[in-house]
Design an enzyme around this catalytic site. Structure first.
Site: not given
Length: 487
Positions: A217, A319
Site C-alpha cells: 500500500e 490481500e
C-alpha cells in the site's frame, strides 16, 4: 421474479432447510462456457503476523493448507487447502548498527515486529556477519509446513525496508506518512535485500518464490512513525526506481523467472492510478499486478482488469480482510472480485486474528487461539472446490462463481443468497454435455451464516436435462459440483 439483494442488512433467523412444496421460481442463472476469465492459481494467506506466533503448530497448518478433515479444539473442520502463501521479509531487529538503533513506534505490538535478516549496512554479502539467517524461525516453519501440505505458489513481500534504510530508522513510517521513508541512497539496497532473501530461500529453504513484491500500500498516507505495524510510503517515482532495481538484482542472482509484483495498493482505484503512472519500461519489469480488496463494494474493478489485459498482466487480489465474522461481507466482495476484477488468486490477510478479523479467532501476542468463525466455512465453500488449474467461467449472476475442471470434466458453482429464502434455477444449456453423477446427481455443500449448516454436504438434487433447481435459505452460501460436463 424477485431479484436478490446485493447484501442483506443482517443475518437474521434462517428459514427452514426443507423447501416448501410448490411455489414459483424466484431467480434463474445461466453459465457461459465460451467466456473464460483465466486459469485459477489458488487461494491463500499471508503468514505475518499470525505465523510468528503459531508457526510451529501442525494442526493450524492442516487447517489452512491441507484438504483433509482436521480436529481442532475437539471438533472436526474441513481443511481450506490453500496453495498460495505470502512470506513477509521483516524490517525489524534489536541489533544496533554502528551505534545506531531501530526506533520503535509506541503503538506497535510485538507480534507485528517482524525480524529482518540484514542487520546493518556494512556488507551485502549474505555469508557475512551483517546477516542473520536464524531469525524469524516460526514464520519460516509455517512456510515449510504449507509446502509440505501442497502449497506451491509463494510470494515474498515487504511491508517496510529494513529499519536502517529508513530516514528516521523507524520501520512503521515517516513522521507525517505522505513522505517517503526509504533513504534515497538505499533505493537499491532495498532491492538487494529482497533479492538476496529470495536467492537464499531457493538455495537453503527449498522455496522458490514465484514473485517478489517490494511494497505494501505504498501510496497510502497512514504509514507513520506512530503506526501499529511496519509500513512505508513510496512516491510513484520511487516505486519505479525500486521496481527496476529489483528486476536487475533478481537477474544478477539468476532468478530470471522470479517476477516482480506491484504495487499492492489498498484500493482498486489507487492501483489503477499507480499502474497508469508507470512508464512502459517499468510496466515491462512488472510481471503481475497485485491489489488489495479494502475498497470492498466500491471502486472500478473492471477498469483495473482492462488495464491488466491491455498490458498482458495477470491480477491477484493479494490481500483482503474485514471484521464481519459471518462471512457474508467476504462472500459479497469475493463475488464482486470474481465477476469484475477477474483475479487468478485470492488471498485472505490474517487467517488467525482477533476482533473478528481472522477466520479463526486468535491473540497473536498472548499466543492463544479460539473460535472458528462462520466465515471459515464460507471460504471453504470456495477454496475446497475451485482448485488450481480450473477455468473461471462467466455466469449471468454476480453472486454465482463458476469454475470448470477440463480434466475431471467437472463444473463447480458457488452461489450466495442474501435476501429471502427462494428457489434458484441453474441453466447449463450452453454446455454440450451435462451428465451429473449417478442418476444425474448434483452434489452440494451448504453454509448458513446465521446458524445451521456449516459446510454440510447434501445429495438431494438431480439434473432436469441441462438444468437444476436449488432451494436457498436466507444468508446462505452453497457449492454445487456437477460431473460429466463437457464444453
Amino acid at each position: 421474479m424477485r431479484r436478490r439483494a446485493f447484501l442483506a442488512a443482517s443475518a437474521s433467523v434462517l428459514a427452514g432447510t426443507v423447501p416448501p412444496v410448490g411455489g414459483l421460481l424466484d431467480a434463474s442463472v445461466a453459465v457461459d462456457p465460451r467466456t473464460s476469465w483465466g486459469s485459477w492459481d489458488g487461494w491463500g494467506t499471508s503468514l505475518c503476523w499470525w505465523a510468528k506466533a503459531f508457526g510451529t503448530d501442525d494442526t493450524l497448518a492442516d487447517l489452512f493448507f491441507s484438504q483433509k478433515t482436521t480436529t481442532y479444539q475437539g471438533k472436526q473442520y474441513p481443511g481450506l487447502a490453500m496453495t498460495v502463501v505470502r512470506y513477509n521479509a521483516g524490517a525489524c531487529t534489536s541489533v544496533p548498527a554502528n551505534g545506531e538503533s531501530m526506533v520503535v513506534s509506541p503503538n506497535i505490538r510485538p507480534s507485528r515486529q517482524m525480524d529482518g535478516f540484514w542487520l546493518d549496512w556494512n556488507s551485502a554479502d549474505p555469508a557475512s556477519a551483517s546477516w542473520n539467517w536464524q531469525v524469524d524461525a516460526n514464520q519460516r516453519a509455517m512456510l515449510a509446513k504449507a509446502k509440505q501440505r501442497g502449497a506451491n505458489r509463494f510470494e515474498l513481500f515487504s511491508n517496510s525496508p529494513m529499519w536502517w534504510m529508513c530516514y528516521n530508522h523507524n520501520p512503521s513510517g515517516s513522521p507525517v506518512g505522505i513522505t517517503d521513508n526509504l533513504q534515497s541512497w538505499n533505493y537499491n539496497q532495498h532491492a538487494v535485500y529482497l533479492a538476496t532473501v529470495a536467492k537464499y530461500a531457493h538455495d537453503h529453504w527449498g522455496i522458490d518464490f514465484e514473485s517478489v513484491e517490494p511494497f505494501n500500500e505504498p501510496a497510502s498516507p497512514w504509514w507513520t512513525a506512530g503506526g501499529t505495524q511496519e509500513g512505508c510510503h513510496f512516491d510513484g517515482s520511487t516505486q519505479q526506481t525500486v521496481v527496476t532495481n529489483l528486476r536487475n538484482e533478481l537477474n544478477v542472482r539468476g532468478l530470471t523467472n522470479t517476477i516482480v509484483a506491484a504495487s499492492d495498493e489498498n484500493t482498486y482505484d489507487q492501483a489503477r492510478a499507480t499502474w497508469g503512472s508507470f512508464s512502459a519500461q517499468t510496466r515491462g519489469n512488472v510481471g503481475r499486478i497485485n491489489v488489495h480488496g479494502y475498497q470492498q463494494g466500491n471502486g472500478r474493478r473492471d477498469l483495473l482488469y482492462q488495464a491488466a489485459v491491455r498490458d498482458g498482466k495477470k491480477l491477484w487480489n493479494s490481500e483482503y480482510g474485514e471484521n464481519d465474522p459471518s462471512g457474508l461481507t467476504m462472500a459479497s466482495n469475493l463475488n464482486l472480485d470474481m465477476y469484475w476484477l477477474h483475479p487468478t488468486a485470492w488471498v485472505y490477510w490474517q487467517v488467525l486474528d482477533g476482533s473478528n478479523w481472522g477466520l479463526v479467532d486468535a491473540d497473536n501476542d498472548a499466543g492463544t487461539t479460539g473460535l472458528v468463525q462462520p466465515k471459515f466455512f464460507v471460504l471453504a465453500q470456495y477454496s475446497r472446490h475451485i482448485r488450481p488449474g480450473m477455468r473461471i467461467l462467466r455466469s449471468t449472476d454476480v453472486n454465482t462463481v463458476a469454475a470448470y475442471d477440463p480434466v475431471a470434466r467437472r463444473l463447480v458453482l458457488v452461489a450466495t443468497n442474501y435476501s429471502s429464502a427462494q428457489r434458484i434455477s441453474y441453466d447449463l444449456s450452453a454446455f454440450s454435455t451435462v451428465g451429473g453423477g449417478p442418476g444425474g446427481l448434483v452434489r452440494r455443500w451448504t453454509t448458513q451464516t446465521g446458524g445451521g449448516d456449516a459446510y454440510t454436504p447434501h445429495d438431494d438434487i438431480t439434473l432436469d436435462g441441462k438444468q437444476f433447481t436449488a432451494w436457498f435459505t436466507q444468508n446462505t452460501v452453497q457449492t454445487f459440483e456437477i460431473d460429466n460436463v463437457v464444453i
